[in-house]
Design an enzyme around this catalytic site. Structure first.
Site, PDB file in Angstrom:
ATOM      1  CG  ASP A 229       7.156  -5.020  -1.272  1.00 45.16           C
ATOM      2  OD1 ASP A 229       6.638  -4.273  -0.414  1.00 45.16           O
ATOM      3  OD2 ASP A 229       8.333  -5.425  -1.208  1.00 45.16           O
ATOM      4  CD  GLU A 254      -0.570   1.131   5.393  1.00 42.17           C
ATOM      5  OE1 GLU A 254      -1.159   1.035   6.482  1.00 42.17           O
ATOM      6  OE2 GLU A 254       0.668   1.097   5.269  1.00 42.17           O
TER       7      GLU A 254
END
Length: 332
Positions: A229, A254
């Protein structure tokens, strides 16, 4: 950033305007008949007749979805003038002045915080002046009457102001939930579709950069999702700083998207290459060791009449081409 429609947390102004129009048409019609038949105030009756006609027109226009912003300004101006004119022309015992107490509610509901504040302040000052100058000392005690009226008006005004402040805060919060990615703070897919529709109306050359972090799953597996994260947040910051544009979006996982406006193909490729190099040169921190990342980027150019999904699919095809050719590449 482009103008987006914020979600409403109360009745939208368009709906309020429609039913206010109907209400005012009915009220002005009633007062027109009273003034013409019973009180014999012909001049005031004529004004209320004209106001009833205009309110009826506004209601009809709102039903046909043809209402305009100036309609509500004109409607409230007519209502305000009518109330103040009635209060100044008739005896205070008739109670016309008390209608002004309802005006802050409509001002804030229709025009928002700033205009609602100023309109309410003007009406309070004028109403107080009429009340003081028209007060009959045999029936009223001017100073005490003015004092009590002002306190009541300010109480209603204050409640309207506090409510509108809270409503705007909630609307802003809902906006961030609807259009922002909670993790990275950049815009989300919903905002992307909304912005693209607006950008298409203003620009002819639009490029989409679809950016994917190479082997991101390995980072999650090796360092944990917390570090993953952190990496996503850092990449989002790099995109925002490197491109110097606000059109940065997280598509999911992503994958990120950057929209470029009014650039030719060569300039779009250069911007993408700048992003690729910036990520490659960055060192990302973890508790165990430094992390080096690369990204693959696919670029598509928006074609005339092209739908959002086709635009995205074209960029996705170029992204997978970059992946097949070894990653850490830009493909157009």
């Amino acid at each position: 950033m482009h103008t987006r429609h914020y979600p409403h947390t109360s009745v939208p102004p368009e709906v309020l305007h429609k039913w206010l129009s109907a209400l005012l048409c009915a009220l002005h019609s009633i007062y027109f008949l009273l003034n013409m038949l019973l009180i014999q105030k012909l001049d005031l009756g004529f004004i209320q007749f004209c106001a009833a006609l205009f309110a009826g027109y506004c209601f009809y226009a709102s039903l046909k979805k043809q209402d305009r912003p100036w309609h509500r300004y004109a409607l409230m101006a007519i209502l305000t003038i009518n109330i103040l004119l009635s209060a100044s022309m008739m005896d205070l015992v008739a109670g016309s002045i008390f209608w002004s107490l309802a005006l802050p509610i409509w001002y804030y509901s229709l025009f928002g915080l700033k205009k609602g504040f100023y309109f309410s302040a003007v009406v309070m000052a004028v109403s107080a002046a009429i009340l003081f100058t028209r007060a009959d000392t045999n029936l009223f005690m001017p100073y005490r009457t003015l004092f009590n009226f002002t306190l009541v008006y300010i109480s209603i005004w204050l409640v309207c102001h506090i409510y509108e402040v809270q409503r705007q805060k909630i609307s802003s919060f809902l906006h961030s939930l609807a259009l922002q990615d909670a993790l990275t703070g950049v815009c989300n897919r919903h905002a992307l579709k909304t912005d693209l529709a607006l950008i298409q109306k203003q620009f002819t050359h639009i490029h989409m950069l679809l950016i994917d972090i190479d082997r991101f799953k390995n980072i999650n597996d090796k360092f944990g999702h917390d570090i993953g994260d952190t990496v996503l947040l850092a990449v989002a910051n790099i995109l925002s700083k490197t491109t110097e544009v606000k059109e940065v979006y997280r598509l999911g996982g992503e994958e990120f998207i950057v929209l470029l406006k009014d650039l030719d193909h060569q300039k779009a490729r250069e911007e993408a290459e700048k992003i690729r190099q910036a990520v490659e040169q960055e060192i990302f921190q973890s508790h165990k060791e430094d992390i080096k990342l690369t990204v693959s980027i696919g670029i598509s150019s928006l074609q005339p009449e092209q739908e959002f999904n086709d635009f995205l699919r074209a960029a996705d095809e170029k992204l997978y081409q970059a992946k097949r050719e070894g990653r850490n590449k830009v493909c157009f």
